[in-house]
Design an enzyme around this catalytic site. Structure first.
Site, short mmCIF file in Angstrom:
data_model
loop_
_atom_site.label_atom_id
_atom_site.label_comp_id
_atom_site.label_asym_id
_atom_site.label_seq_id
_atom_site.Cartn_x
_atom_site.Cartn_y
_atom_site.Cartn_z
CG ASP A 67 -2.20 0.74 1.03
OD1 ASP A 67 -2.34 1.42 -0.01
OD2 ASP A 67 -3.09 0.64 1.90
CD GLU A 125 -0.14 6.05 -3.26
OE1 GLU A 125 -0.59 4.97 -3.66
OE2 GLU A 125 -0.12 6.41 -2.05
CG ASP A 131 -8.43 4.43 -0.44
OD1 ASP A 131 -8.17 3.22 -0.56
OD2 ASP A 131 -7.81 5.19 0.33
#
Length: 786
Positions: A437, A440, A503
């Protein structure tokens, strides 16, 4: 980046100089070198100033033209470079005449006019692709006062947002687009699928799926005219897609150089093959990863009892389950990432994982590359120099995700080995897959172990992060068993599958934006795609959940995952609906039955680089109607999927004009070249088989199989769809280790279909137009008389 003030003027604070003349043109055995001046040189006095651009045209890979533009060449060599498969010994053909010079690579070429007026054009065979002439290639200088004022405005958020390049120089290229030409790609983009009219900035961000930000930005686009453009830079490249000069795609990069590739092809599948020749083919995920994944969800409460109840519940309802995923809270709060199980919730993690494996499940756990200050790994990383540092040498820290977190510096080889060692301890326990995950929100006012430019490392960071984890899996399990579930990516990230869409909200609009993001990503060299079935944020109504289950299980990879609520189907029955379990079972079993077909398509994606999940325009580059379709897609070569994304249960879709298509569930047929509207219940998602194709189905039944890894040939069924007289259809069946078992070829002559195949020691069935014959072990052909 817009610097134009209409067509004639530039915005205040910018000076633009365009390449106007190929003043000097030199050729070598493998390149054309051009000195481009900003005006036509009429006398020697005009050579006393610049700015000039040095432009080199070459080819290091067949059917690609490499264009490298330099203003100043004296800069530091501190730029991270994408890992490209370039051949420095590749020799294109170079021809020169009195008024032009051309460089030919395979069937792709560039022609540069040697004359007063600047003119560069690209072709595939005799078909014009794109090019630039007057007011195309340029260098842009920004006024010092203007730059300082803008930088000051951005100072507060510079850590996570791009600070403007302090040297205030940009190189810009503008490439012509034709009337009706459509542009796609740029990585995962949730905005409209056709990118014409948009501003696209290549800057990885954690912005969800409902904005123009995205987790996976790729400086590569494809055109409906069947060519691609790849800008070879990890910097924040800004693209104006018919939104600055409306007949051009403009791309601008900060600094003193710009490099891009023009990639030609017969069609868009061909273009993507060539692009992945250059940037890397997608690795092949193990066969089991195509089964259903179930997650604990993010912030829900769970322990071993909860996990066991989920797995028991799926088995009791005969819903085949392949992978169980533990999200963040398998670790103790405030200690992410320490790679240690929360013993309060999981007192015996090794025993738990063994019990899950004994039930036929594979295991995935969540990680990111951030280490909170409460983690026992923080002091180790600080002492050893394993973290990204501030400019003063201290550890960069933030409270953005975990209090006091640091970020692992993957430019440090020792840090990579340390990180791999932590992962291998998990593998020893029985963890098979890693969800990588984040990656970024990488700061830019920092310094790295290898001294690379921190601004250009922002996008590049995710490549090193995912590469490190993927290599750890390969080293432990072997090169054919590695699989990530990754959120962030950049160029080359397709080598480390699988990627999911991030998401999304639990509503129909989020299903649609997720599909657009996936189709854009798969238009950018990525072969496999997944998303959070049921939506991540909030809790979907049962209606949305059931439609998303169909969509998810008709994607390459299928995971049930949420944020604050569980995604097991029986929780959606509490509102009076009783179908959620039935719908999930239906599509899970259908995907299991389709595994011989899906696995063959996955192997093709791995070897050829054509995405397994692809937009209609990639599959049908010559069909004008397909240019604008973004609510349906091809899953492999032969199945068109139409997710239903509305409460009314209405599917609207277009059938390409190449014969009669067949719904594999209902048997309904659809004449090509037309639009259709159909009302569907939850079990009737349109799945249309392409005419003149073979789809192979396996002997999969939830009554006796809970895994998608099984014998893909024994008692399989090869169904021939819409085979026309004189036409041929083909299919291949592999075993679960990617060994080819047999090729199947069907040919129609009048009312007789002849099916030939390599002899095997197992029997399977062949069906065409409702008639079935047995292909017995040891035989090599059968006939079906219609």
């Amino acid at each position: 980046m817009k610097v134009a003030d209409g067509f004639w003027l530039s915005k205040k604070g910018y000076e633009v100089n365009y390449a106007s003349q190929a003043y000097k043109v030199e050729t070598t055995e493998n390149a054309i070198k051009v000195l481009a001046t900003p005006y036509t040189v009429m006398n020697r006095g005009m050579t006393l100033g610049g700015p000039n651009l040095e432009i080199t045209y070459s080819s290091t890979c067949e059917n690609t033209i490499k264009v490298h533009i330099d203003h100043y060449r004296g800069g530091l060599d501190n730029i991270p470079r994408f890992e490209l498969n370039e051949d420095p010994n590749f020799k294109p053909v170079i021809n020169r005449s009195e008024d032009s010079v051309e460089l030919i690579s395979g069937d792709t070429k560039v022609v540069i006019r040697i004359a007063d007026d600047w003119d560069v054009q690209f072709y595939y065979k005799d078909r014009h692709l794109t090019g630039g002439a007057w007011r195309s290639t340029s260098i842009i200088h920004e006024n010092q006062f203007h730059a300082n004022a803008r930088m000051e405005l951005q100072e507060d958020d510079q850590d996570f947002n791009y600070p403007q390049d302090p040297n205030r120089t940009y190189i810009r290229e503008q490439l012509k687009t034709d009337i009706g030409e459509c542009i796609y790609g740029f990585g995962e983009k949730f905005t409209p699928f056709v990118k014409n009219g948009q501003v696209v900035e290549i800057w990885n961000s954690d912005g969800g799926t409902c904005s123009d930000q995205s987790y996976k930005n790729i400086p590569f686009y494809i055109s409906s005219k069947s060519y691609g453009v790849f800008v070879n830079s990890s910097d924040k490249v800004s693209f104006e897609v018919n939104s600055d000069t409306v007949s051009k795609v403009t791309f601008t990069q900060p600094g003193e150089e710009l490099e891009y590739f023009i990639i030609g092809g017969e069609n868009l599948e061909d273009v993507l093959k060539h692009y992945t020749d250059l940037t890397g083919k997608p690795s092949l995920p193990p066969a089991y990863t195509f089964g259903l994944w179930l997650s604990t969800s993010f912030t829900t409460s769970y322990d071993e009892e909860t996990v066991t109840s989920f797995i028991d519940g799926m088995k009791d309802r005969k819903i085949p389950l392949q992978v169980f995923h533990f999200d963040c809270f398998w670790m103790k709060e405030y200690e992410w990432c320490n790679f240690e199980w929360d013993k309060d919730m999981f007192p015996d993690p090794e025993g738990l994982l063994k019990r899950l494996h004994d039930r036929g499940l594979e295991i995935c756990v969540w990680i990111n590359s951030y280490v909170g200050q409460q983690s026992k790994l923080f002091d180790i990383g600080k002492e050893k120099g394993y973290f990204i540092k501030n400019l003063d040498g201290s550890v960069y820290q933030s409270d953005m995700w975990q209090p006091g977190m640091a970020i692992v510096d993957f430019t440090n080889p020792e840090a990579c080995e340390w990180f791999k060692g932590l992962l291998k301890k998990l593998f020893d326990m029985g963890v098979n897959n890693i969800k990588t995950d984040f990656g970024e929100r990488i700061p830019t006012k920092v310094k790295y172990f290898n001294g690379k430019d921190p601004i250009k490392m922002h996008n590049y960071y995710t490549y090193l992060y995912n590469k490190c984890v993927f290599e750890a899996l390969e080293e432990y399990y072997g090169k054919d068993k590695a699989c990530l579930f990754a959120r962030s990516a950049t160029v080359g990230g397709q080598k480390f599958p699988v990627h999911w869409g991030g998401d999304c909200y639990a509503e129909y609009s989020a299903m649609s934006e997720t599909l657009r993001g996936g189709l854009s990503l798969c238009s950018s060299g990525f072969g496999f795609f997944s998303h959070d079935m049921g939506g991540f944020e909030a809790t979907a109504p049962a209606d949305v959940y059931k439609r998303w289950c169909a969509f998810g299980l008709l994607s390459t990879h299928s995971r049930l995952h949420g944020s604050t609520s569980y995604r097991v189907p029986w929780v959606y029955d509490e509102d009076g609906d009783t179908e959620a379990c039935d719908v999930l079972r239906h599509y899970t079993v259908l995907k299991g039955r389709l595994m011989p077909y899906l696995w063959a398509q996955a192997n093709k994606t791995h070897t050829e680089g054509v995405p397994m999940m692809r937009s209609m325009i990639i599959a049908f580059s010559d069909d004008t109607a397909c240019k604008y379709l973004d609510q349906q897609y091809m899953l492999g070569d032969n199945l068109c999927i139409v997710p239903v994304m509305n409460e009314e249960g209405i599917a609207e879709f277009y059938v390409p004009d190449n014969g009669t298509w067949t719904d594999i569930q209902s048997g309904e047929t659809y004449e090509g070249g037309k639009y259709y509207t159909r009302k569907c219940d939850y079990f009737q998602t349109p799945i249309l088989a392409r005419p003149n194709s073979i789809v192979t189905y396996g002997n999969f039944d939830a009554e006796d199989k809970m895994t998608v890894v099984y014998d893909y040939l024994q008692d399989a069924e090869a169904v021939v769809y819409g085979l026309e007289d004189g036409k041929t259809a083909q299919a291949t069946i592999f075993d679960s280790e990617s060994n080819k078992i047999t090729d199947i070829t069907a040919t129609r002559n009048g009312n007789v279909i002849t099916v030939s195949y390599a002899a095997t020691d197992k029997s399977f069935k062949v069906t065409a137009e409702g008639k079935t014959v047995e292909a017995k072990a040891g035989s090599t052909s059968v006939e079906i008389t219609l």
